[in-house]
Scaffold this active site. Structure first.
Site, mmCIF file in Angstrom:
data_model
loop_
_atom_site.group_PDB
_atom_site.id
_atom_site.type_symbol
_atom_site.label_atom_id
_atom_site.label_comp_id
_atom_site.label_asym_id
_atom_site.label_seq_id
_atom_site.Cartn_x
_atom_site.Cartn_y
_atom_site.Cartn_z
ATOM 1 N N ARG A 49 0.870 -1.264 -0.059
ATOM 2 C CA ARG A 49 0.070 0.014 0.016
ATOM 3 C C ARG A 49 0.772 1.229 -0.124
ATOM 4 N NH1 ARG A 49 -2.931 -3.834 1.546
ATOM 5 N NH2 ARG A 49 -1.012 -4.483 2.626
ATOM 6 N N THR A 50 1.952 1.479 0.899
ATOM 7 C CA THR A 50 2.747 2.619 1.025
ATOM 8 C C THR A 50 3.463 2.878 -0.264
ATOM 9 O OG1 THR A 50 2.760 2.046 3.290
ATOM 10 C CG2 THR A 50 3.980 3.889 2.376
ATOM 11 N N LYS A 62 27.286 -3.956 -3.185
ATOM 12 C CA LYS A 62 28.649 -4.060 -3.528
ATOM 13 C C LYS A 62 29.722 -3.240 -2.339
ATOM 14 C CE LYS A 62 27.752 -2.547 -7.736
ATOM 15 N NZ LYS A 62 27.918 -1.663 -9.115
ATOM 16 N N ARG A 119 11.406 3.555 3.126
ATOM 17 C CA ARG A 119 10.900 2.627 3.907
ATOM 18 C C ARG A 119 12.309 1.648 4.534
ATOM 19 N NH1 ARG A 119 5.749 -1.077 4.423
ATOM 20 N NH2 ARG A 119 4.937 0.874 5.072
ATOM 21 N N HIS A 159 5.581 5.630 11.508
ATOM 22 C CA HIS A 159 4.788 5.678 10.099
ATOM 23 C C HIS A 159 3.943 6.770 10.058
ATOM 24 C CE1 HIS A 159 3.597 3.850 6.287
ATOM 25 N NE2 HIS A 159 3.293 2.812 6.678
HETATM 26 N N1 CP Z 1 -0.143 0.035 5.825
HETATM 27 C C1 CP Z 1 1.031 -0.219 5.356
HETATM 28 O O1 CP Z 1 2.005 0.416 5.808
HETATM 29 O O2 CP Z 1 0.962 -1.150 4.440
HETATM 30 P P1 CP Z 1 2.151 -1.618 3.371
HETATM 31 O O3 CP Z 1 2.953 -2.516 4.429
HETATM 32 O O4 CP Z 1 1.436 -2.681 2.523
HETATM 33 O O5 CP Z 1 2.800 -0.501 2.671
#
Ligand code: CP
Length: 359
Positions: free
Chosen positions: A85-86, A114, A135, A168
């Site tokens: 999703r993110t 590397k 992320r 998050h």
């Molecule tokens: N809610 C969320 O962070 O979903 P993903 O891990 O699929 O990005």
């Protein structure tokens, strides 16, 4: 304080509140790292902007306007921890606003394999892109990269798309947008009872959303989890400091009838310290089943950051109070709004909305 006027060790030692303050200059995000950097006024403005983008995207002329909005900008999507999703909602937000994108989803396919340091990789990304959405599994890594870039000749913004177990922030922004939309006709978020359920110990979405909810008046929070997965002290300390009332319980069924919003979460066994650690915890009493719908208030909503496992039965999906699919879609609109703000094009969106009568 600016990131350019403080050394890394001194920055690292700051409180979360002081770190968050370093991320905002003149009311604008320099980087998007922490939920704590958002005031209520900024949350309301961001939600309103997301709605204007959402309306504009419904028409061909609005879609053309949006495609031109950030056509001169490019975003690097660096996602070395799994995401559906993110990643896709940032990608969609970039497409909607005309931004080009590049991505790394596995560090074994980049020159990190590397032996290149992430500092050098991120400086490389900043040579080609105008922002880096990131992320990572490592807590604090996005902060480190924000500090590195701020002290480089290409100080492009870092957007934290999930870091370790701690933050998050863009998920929390979409959660707030979902609550704003859901409670628009019910006096807004103020005074609502928010029930968090599941793995609250390791949930970065819960951590970030609980922080943003302190910006609203009279919100009560209830944390429902087995004792070994209960919310940690850092969250409760922040609520205490903000004067928020909360309860901790393991009685899920008793919490349902009082809730205005229930926020379900999955067991996050990717953080297990030893194999099978989570599997030994029986969480089945914390699953929302079809029979729980009759306990839920008629105007309450059921949320989940997703992905889910067994926490919400698919039989619940068609109930109008099941908000998780809309919540997920809201992520694309709020992330498009965030990009517009980051590059100071939010006023263009507002002007377009006013011209079209959606402002
Ligand atoms: N809610 C969320 O962070 O979903 P993903 O891990 O699929 O990005």
């Amino acid at each position: 304080m600016k990131l350019t006027s403080i050394g890394w060790d001194a920055f690292k030692a700051l409180s979360l509140k002081d770190k968050a303050a370093c991320m905002v200059e003149d009311g604008r995000d320099r980087h998007v790292l922490f939920a704590q950097q958002y005031t209520r006024a900024r949350l309301e403005a961001l939600g309103a902007l997301a709605t204007q983008i959402r309306f504009a995207a419904k028409t061909k002329s609005g879609s053309d306007f949006l495609k031109d909005l950030l056509a001169d900008k490019r975003a690097m999507l660096y996602f070395t921890q799994p995401s559906t999703r993110t990643f896709l909602s940032f990608s969609g937000a970039c497409q909607i606003t005309g931004m080009g994108t590049g991505d790394v989803r596995d560090s074994t396919t980049s020159s990190e394999f590397k032996g290149e340091s992430l500092e050098d990789s991120v400086r490389t990304f900043s040579s080609y892109f105008d922002c880096i959405v990131m992320r990572t599994r490592e807590q604090g890594l996005a902060e480190r990269m924000a500090w590195v870039l701020s002290n480089s000749e290409r100080p492009v913004p870092i957007v934290n798309a999930g870091s370790g177990k701690d933050q998050h922030p863009t998920q929390a922004l979409l959660d707030i947008y979902t609550l704003q939309r859901s409670f628009k006709g019910q006096g807004g978020i103020d005074g609502k009872r928010m029930v968090f359920v599941g793995d609250l110990k390791r949930g970065r979405t819960v951590r970030s959303l609980a922080s943003l909810l302190t910006r609203y008046d009279g919100v009560r929070m209830v944390f429902v989890a087995p004792p070994s997965l209960q919310v940690e002290k850092d969250v409760l300390d922040e609520l205490d400091a903000a004067g928020v009332t909360y309860d901790l319980t393991d009685d899920f069924e008793a919490a349902i009838p009082e809730a205005d919003a229930i926020y379900m979460t999955r067991v996050q066994d990717e953080w297990d310290r030893e194999k099978g650690e989570s599997a030994r915890i029986d969480v089945s009493a914390f699953w929302f089943q079809k029979q729980h719908l009759r306990l839920l208030k008629p105007d309450a909503i059921l949320m989940h950051p997703l992905p889910r496992r067994n926490e919400i039965s698919p039989e619940v999906d068609h109930d109008p109070r099941a908000m998780y699919w809309r919540q997920m879609r809201n992520g694309m609109w709020i992330r498009a709004a965030l990009m517009a703000c980051l590059f100071q094009r939010d006023q263009d969106v507002r002007a377009y909305g006013e011209k079209m009568g959606t402002g």
